[in-house]
Enzyme design. Structure first.
Site, PDB file in Angstrom:
ATOM      1  N   TYR A  26       0.817  -1.230   0.000  1.00  0.00           N
ATOM      2  CA  TYR A  26       0.000   0.000   0.000  1.00  0.00           C
ATOM      3  C   TYR A  26       0.843   1.270   0.000  1.00  0.00           C
ATOM      4  CZ  TYR A  26      -3.258  -3.283   2.422  1.00  0.00           C
ATOM      5  OH  TYR A  26      -4.034  -4.337   2.811  1.00  0.00           O
TER       6      TYR A  26
ATOM      7  N   CYS B  80      14.293 -10.835  -2.409  1.00  0.00           N
ATOM      8  CA  CYS B  80      14.711 -10.535  -3.772  1.00  0.00           C
ATOM      9  C   CYS B  80      13.589  -9.872  -4.555  1.00  0.00           C
ATOM     10  CB  CYS B  80      15.165 -11.823  -4.448  1.00  0.00           C
ATOM     11  SG  CYS B  80      16.455 -12.601  -3.485  1.00  0.00           S
TER      12      CYS B  80
END
Ligand SMILES: *Cc1c(COP(=O)(O)O)cnc(C)c1O
Length: 416
Positions: free
Chosen positions: A314, A340
């Protein structure tokens, strides 16, 4: 009350130094203050006492059994959104009469279990779902209570993904359809449709959207003459993560109560974030500090988006504080995780005292939608949850182990 504060240069949870906690428990872990969580529940309870609502804590914000139990002990009920949450709610002895159940996708099995357990009500989000509940109820020869979740088409100022009450979203039923349902209630004779539900979204820091949506709902109630017994006004009360001018429980109550008073309806509230958000933090350790070619400083920590996804999902802001303030010169850092993905960060461009490996950081206001959204991405065990209660430091969920990671997996014989 917020019980995460500095005493001198050290961050404390209630009366316990977090530096002492990290000596005994390895990072990352969630750390909760029992006192703060109960206090926030009581703030809502007291602010709304004039209308004596049933307050159902929204379990999806934090479904740790101990946290839910702490709230049940104060008289709170639970707002659930799945069969799993129903299972957990019953496990800790929540009275079914204090359970309300929302979700656009309740399965037949989930509906049957909730009917058998006699929950207070279903918050129904579509006609096909209403038909399903009616069908299951006929088979079980019972008449469960349902509330229609109406979608008032009100847009609060919050992130798009946590906006739920606008007409293009999947949630709820428009007023016209709701009217048709009430007009044809005899078609659904195995359910008792005596409630309405409205929940327009989360992290709403203004009172206006609540006022607008409740007025729309009550206009509907008055026009329709639908013999309503209860109104569930949902959750969504926002908290202060950064520079929001967040409202107090009293501010929300002062705006909302006058609209509801004198209607003679039982009122249900479903706050989640407001109760637990500021009552928890994520404690982590700096693994490495590196400077990129552009001169940007990265503080690489041992927690990532799998532990707390809100920044990545968000673009949410969480304050980051050093557990011990050691150095007074400050530098600007991106505080990033080991995962990653470039979107794996907890904070960007933050001015922090100069950091070095081994220092501890606290990601603040992580008590809501923190652990409940954690995952095993990158095959990372989920962290522990720890609570300070009456001066004691208690593990309320162990950290997962590598064995937990593969518990459900088997190498099939074709591959042996
Ligand atoms: C998520 C949710 C809530 C709680 O929202 P908060 O913003 O955490 O208060 C309440 N009701 C329903 C139906 C929800 O889906």
């Amino acid at each position: 009350m917020n019980e995460f504060k500095y005493k001198g240069n050290i961050l404390y949870c209630e009366d316990v130094s977090i530096l002492d906690i990290v000596k005994d428990y390895s990072t990352p872990f969630y750390l909760y203050s029992h006192r703060t969580i109960v206090d926030h529940f009581l703030k809502i309870k007291n602010a709304f006492s004039a209308i004596d609502p049933l307050i159902c804590f929204s379990m999806k914000a934090n479904s740790n059994l101990n946290i839910c139990k702490a709230l049940l002990n104060e008289g709170c009920g639970l707002d659930i959104v799945s069969g799993g949450e129903l299972y957990k709610a019953l496990k800790i002895g929540c009275p079914p009469s204090k359970i309300v159940y929302a979700s656009v996708g309740k399965t037949e099995e989930e509906i049957e279990t909730a009917i058998r357990k006699k929950i207070f009500s279903f918050n129904v989000e579509s006609i096909p779902e209403l038909i399903m509940i009616d069908t299951v109820a006929r088979r079980l020869k019972t008449k469960p209570r349902v509330a229609l979740r109406v979608n008032p088409d009100v847009k609060p100022d919050t992130h798009d993904y946590i906006t739920t009450g606008t007409k293009e979203k999947k949630f709820g039923i428009d007023f016209k359809t709701a009217e048709d349902i009430f007009d044809n209630a005899n078609k659904y004779s195995n359910v008792s449709i005596k409630g309405l539900h409205v929940h327009i979204g989360s992290q709403i820091t203004d009172v206006e959207p609540f006022i607008t949506s409740l007025k729309k709902v009550l206009d509907f109630v008055e026009k329709g003459n639908i013999g309503l017994e209860w109104l569930n006004i949902g959750g969504g009360f926002g908290i202060m993560y950064h520079d929001e001018s967040a409202k107090t429980a009293e501010d929300f109550a002062r705006a909302i109560i006058p609209i509801l008073k004198a209607r003679n309806l039982k009122i249900i509230l479903e706050p989640g974030r407001f109760i637990v958000g500021s009552g928890g933090i994520l404690v982590c350790k700096v693994l490495y500090v590196k400077t990129g070619v552009t001169g940007k400083n990265f503080a690489i920590i041992d927690a990532g988006m799998n532990d707390l996804i809100r920044p990545s999902l968000y673009k949410a802001y969480h304050e980051v504080l050093p557990v011990a303030k050691l150095d007074t010169t400050s530098l600007v850092y991106d505080v990033v995780g080991p995962i990653c993905e470039s979107g794996d960060y907890l904070a960007l461009d933050r001015s922090l005292p100069k950091l070095s490996s081994g220092e501890y950081l606290a990601v603040m206001s992580a008590g809501a939608y923190g652990y409940t959204m954690a995952s095993n991405y990158n095959s990372r065990p989920r962290p522990a949850e720890i609570m300070v209660i009456d001066g004691h430091v208690k593990i309320i969920r162990r950290a997962e182990t590598y064995k937990n990671l593969i518990a459900g997996e088997r190498i099939i014989k074709e591959l042996k």
